[in-house]
Design an enzyme around this catalytic site. Structure first.
Site: not given
Length: 239
Positions: A81, A147, A149, A151
């Site tokens: 996470n 960010y 990219a 994910k």
């Protein structure tokens, strides 16, 4: 997956979505280990009965600390996470350091933990990996290029290892949150899903064995994307 009595590891588990996932896994009877960078927040989690591991997952030493913390134990659930944003600006080379930290935390660290902890997960009667990506893994927004990219990369990795582990005891789940009310999104306007509600959908997905958990507004985004990926991209790029 039955959670009672299982050992779970939640990275980034001292704040935001991760904290809520940890609390809800604990309420379901799991033994939960959380990781984080803030001594104060980790102390708060210990006060609630959690085992904690301090470490910055953008650094090899942080990953080593997490792996050492669960070595030799019956880890059955890995929840990747932990995530950070990036201050990257296209025409500002000085922001490449922020981009690199984002890539290391959001993409490199989950890959490393999946790889290094897989032997422990395989040794359990039933186990699961949960990689928390984002609705932005489906279609990016221009304001968060690095960010998005990371994910999107984690989404592709998750789909690939799910296939590789299809005949094993290790389930692979992708969780895709929308914009959630956390410290990371504190400066953003607009409607946000609560961290509690997002975590509830993720934990429910773990318990029911979903391959993919589309939380909140991501359900609508997935629907649009299934009809017209180009439309989904046009909507999200300015989001």
């Amino acid at each position: 997956m039955e959670l009672h009595g299982k050992l779970a590891l939640v990275t980034g588990g001292s704040d935001g979505i991760g904290r809520e996932i940890a609390l809800q896994l604990q309420a379901a009877g799991a033994e939960v280990v959380v990781t984080g960078r803030s001594p104060e927040k980790l102390a708060g989690m210990r006060a609630l009965g959690f085992e904690t591991i301090a470490g910055d997952l953008s650094e090899p030493a942080g990953i080593d600390a997490v792996v050492a913390g669960v070595a030799g134990r019956p880890l059955a659930l890995l929840v990747n996470n932990a995530g950070v944003g990036s201050d990257y600006e296209l025409d500002e080379p000085a922001t490449l350091d922020s981009a690199a930290q984002c890539i290391r935390t959001n993409l490199d660290a989950p890959i490393a933990l999946c790889t290094r902890l897989l032997p422990i997960l395989r040794a359990q009667p039933a186990a699961a990996i949960v990689n928390v990506t984002s609705g932005l893994a489906i279609a990016p927004r221009a304001g968060g290029s690095i960010y998005c990219a990371t994910k999107a990369g984690l989404r592709a990795y998750t789909q690939a290892i799910r296939h590789l582990l299809r005949d094993s005891n290790v389930a692979v789940i992708e969780a895709l949150p929308p914009v959630v009310e956390t410290n990371m999104t504190a400066g953003r306007a607009g409607k946000k899903m609560s961290a509690h509600d997002c975590a509830a959908e993720i934990v429910r997905g773990i318990r029911t064995g979903k391959r993919e958990v589309n939380a909140g507004a991501v359900k609508l985004l997935q629907l649009v994307n299934s009809v017209s990926p180009a439309l989904a991209r046009r909507i999200m790029i300015k989001y």
